[in-house]
Design a protein around this motif. Structure first.
Motif, PDB file in Angstrom:
ATOM      1  N   PRO A 333       0.824  -1.204   0.000  1.00  0.00           N
ATOM      2  CA  PRO A 333       0.000   0.000   0.000  1.00  0.00           C
ATOM      3  C   PRO A 333       0.862   1.260   0.000  1.00  0.00           C
ATOM      4  N   GLY A 334       0.300   2.339  -0.495  1.00  0.00           N
ATOM      5  CA  GLY A 334       0.994   3.622  -0.470  1.00  0.00           C
ATOM      6  C   GLY A 334       2.198   3.698  -1.368  1.00  0.00           C
ATOM      7  N   SER A 335       2.163   3.024  -2.496  1.00  0.00           N
ATOM      8  CA  SER A 335       3.294   3.010  -3.424  1.00  0.00           C
ATOM      9  C   SER A 335       3.114   4.056  -4.524  1.00  0.00           C
ATOM     10  N   GLY A 336       4.232   4.635  -4.960  1.00  0.00           N
ATOM     11  CA  GLY A 336       4.218   5.485  -6.145  1.00  0.00           C
ATOM     12  C   GLY A 336       3.428   6.753  -6.012  1.00  0.00           C
ATOM     13  N   ASN A 337       3.581   7.460  -4.889  1.00  0.00           N
ATOM     14  CA  ASN A 337       2.869   8.711  -4.673  1.00  0.00           C
ATOM     15  C   ASN A 337       3.823   9.908  -4.711  1.00  0.00           C
ATOM     16  N   GLY A 338       3.338  11.035  -5.228  1.00  0.00           N
ATOM     17  CA  GLY A 338       4.089  12.277  -5.162  1.00  0.00           C
ATOM     18  C   GLY A 338       5.342  12.304  -6.000  1.00  0.00           C
ATOM     19  N   ASN A 339       5.267  11.793  -7.219  1.00  0.00           N
ATOM     20  CA  ASN A 339       6.408  11.776  -8.128  1.00  0.00           C
ATOM     21  C   ASN A 339       6.165  12.700  -9.327  1.00  0.00           C
ATOM     22  N   GLY A 340       7.269  13.320  -9.806  1.00  0.00           N
ATOM     23  CA  GLY A 340       7.195  14.086 -11.052  1.00  0.00           C
ATOM     24  C   GLY A 340       6.377  15.345 -10.976  1.00  0.00           C
ATOM     25  N   ASN A 341       6.527  16.101  -9.886  1.00  0.00           N
ATOM     26  CA  ASN A 341       5.796  17.359  -9.719  1.00  0.00           C
ATOM     27  C   ASN A 341       6.737  18.556  -9.744  1.00  0.00           C
ATOM     28  N   GLY A 342       6.257  19.671 -10.272  1.00  0.00           N
ATOM     29  CA  GLY A 342       6.971  20.940 -10.184  1.00  0.00           C
ATOM     30  C   GLY A 342       8.283  20.994 -10.922  1.00  0.00           C
ATOM     31  N   ASN A 343       8.369  20.330 -12.048  1.00  0.00           N
ATOM     32  CA  ASN A 343       9.602  20.320 -12.835  1.00  0.00           C
ATOM     33  C   ASN A 343       9.558  21.329 -13.983  1.00  0.00           C
ATOM     34  N   ILE A 344      10.714  21.943 -14.241  1.00  0.00           N
ATOM     35  CA  ILE A 344      10.902  22.682 -15.491  1.00  0.00           C
ATOM     36  C   ILE A 344      11.765  21.785 -16.360  1.00  0.00           C
ATOM     37  N   GLY A 345      11.118  20.906 -17.085  1.00  0.00           N
ATOM     38  CA  GLY A 345      11.795  19.896 -17.863  1.00  0.00           C
ATOM     39  C   GLY A 345      10.862  18.741 -18.121  1.00  0.00           C
ATOM     40  N   SER A 346      11.393  17.677 -18.654  1.00  0.00           N
ATOM     41  CA  SER A 346      10.581  16.548 -19.104  1.00  0.00           C
ATOM     42  C   SER A 346      11.142  15.231 -18.582  1.00  0.00           C
TER      43      SER A 346
END
Length: 399
Positions: A333-346
């Motif tokens: 449970p609780g896997s893969g949360n809060g990734n890939g936020n607030g980036n200037i890029g790809s």
């Protein structure tokens, strides 16, 4: 008393009752029109994992006594084919009312609220659409065993907007599915095919509203055995094809909600929270991006005991393909949360079972394929880079 006098008295009584309904029910179509034309979306970003839905536009007493009332009235002089084939062959009551009124275009508010065993289906669809706005608010709230499905779809869309609020809230055994989709759009084909064929409740609501772009909020909240899946997707976008295919075919609750909202790019918040046997997966992904392909494919195919996965990924990016495919087919449970936020890029924060990866980067390719937490954040910054970003974004001191 003459037959004509009797008809007038009956008409006045019915209209008085309906006006009373419109004033007392906060989701009457007049108030819905004001709500959506204000361009203030009825949601916040990021979303809670368990969104609180606005009440569906189900008819209250005394409209519950009627099927097929107040359809196809007060349309413009050159507006044809509005408000037809509503409220037929129902064994329940309060189906197919207030569809296809006050339109300036053609073919709005047709085929709603038919052949229902339940009550309060297919009301308030395809009203108040602008000049040359055609085929909005059609085929909603039909063939339901449950109640309050397919209401308030395809209303108050702008001039030349075509095909908003179609095919919502049909063939449900559960209640309150496929409501408030495809309203207040300038673009076309928003809020289509949501909240169909569910045995659970409150699936596929509030998708594809207040978009300037096209084809947002499609295919959410269908084929669910449980409740509160596929809501609040694809709203308030300037771009196209955001908030698509979320919260489908779940046996758990609270999956695939609040994805693909308020984006200026295309294809954000797609394919989240599908095919789960657990609760709370694939919520709050792909919102507030200036770019494309962010926050997609998260929180799907999670088994029992692996809930709360794939949430809050791919938000607030200036760039493409951030925060996707996290918390998929998880064993914990609780896997893969809060990734890939607030980036200037790809290409940051993708394919993670861990959490908090690939955030706040100036550049590409950080925090991917991680099982750990807090990896690949804040990378690529120089003092000059931060000054450029600060000037562009109007934000405070850098990392």
């Amino acid at each position: 008393m003459s037959a004509k006098s009797l008809r007038i008295i009956i008409t006045v009584c019915v209209l008085s009752s309906l006006l009373s309904f419109g004033e007392s029910n906060p989701t009457s179509w007049r108030q819905t029109a004001l709500k959506y034309t204000s361009k203030s979306p009825p949601f916040s970003v990021p979303a809670p994992a368990s969104p609180t839905l606005a009440p569906a536009a189900a008819p209250a007493s005394p409209l519950l006594l009627l099927n097929g009332a107040l359809n196809g009235n007060d349309n413009g002089p050159n507006a044809n084919g509005n408000g037809n084939d509503n409220g037929n062959q129902n064994s329940g009551v309060g189906n197919g009312n207030i569809n296809g009124n006050d339109n300036q275009g053609d073919g709005n508010g047709n085929i709603n609220g038919n052949e229902n065993e339940g009550s309060g289906n297919g009301n308030v669809n395809g009203n108040g659409n602008g000049e040359d706005a055609n085929s909005n608010g059609q085929v909603n709230g039909n063939n339901n065993i449950g109640n309050e499905n397919g209401n308030t779809n395809g209303n108050v869309n702008g001039p030349d907007s075509v095909g908003n609020g179609l095919n919502n809230g049909n063939s449900n055994i559960g209640d309150k599915n496929g409501n408030q989709n495809g309203n207040g759009n300038i673009g076309g084909q928003n809020g289509v095919s949501n909240g169909n064929q569910n045995t659970g409740d409150e699936n596929g609501n509030q998708n594809g509203n207040t978009n300037d772009g096209n084809q947002n909020g499609l295919g959410n909240g269908n084929f669910n055995g449980d409740s509160k899946n596929g809501n609040l997707n694809g709203n308030g976008n300037g771009g196209d094809a955001n908030g698509i295919d979320n919260g489908n075919a779940n046996e758990g609750n609270n999956n695939g909600n609040n994805n693909g909202n308020i984006n200026n790019g295309d294809g954000n918040g797609e394919g989240n929270g599908n095919n789960n046997d657990s609760d709370g997966n694939g919520n709050g992904n792909g919102n507030g991006n200036t770019g494309s392909g962010n926050g997609s494919g998260n929180g799907s195919e999670n088994k029992q005991g692996a809930g709360g996965s794939g949430n809050n990924n791919g938000n607030g990016n200036i760039g493409d393909n951030n925060g996707s495919f996290n918390g998929v087919d998880s064993s914990l449970p609780g896997s893969g949360n809060g990734n890939g936020n607030g980036n200037i890029g790809s290409n940051n924060g993708n394919n993670n079972q861990g959490s908090g990866n690939g955030n706040g980067n100036y550049g590409d390719g950080h925090g991917n394929n991680q099982t750990g937490n807090g990896i690949g954040n804040g990378q690529g910054w120089t003092a000059f880079d931060w000054k450029v970003a600060k000037d562009a974004l109007g934000v405070g001191a850098g990392p």
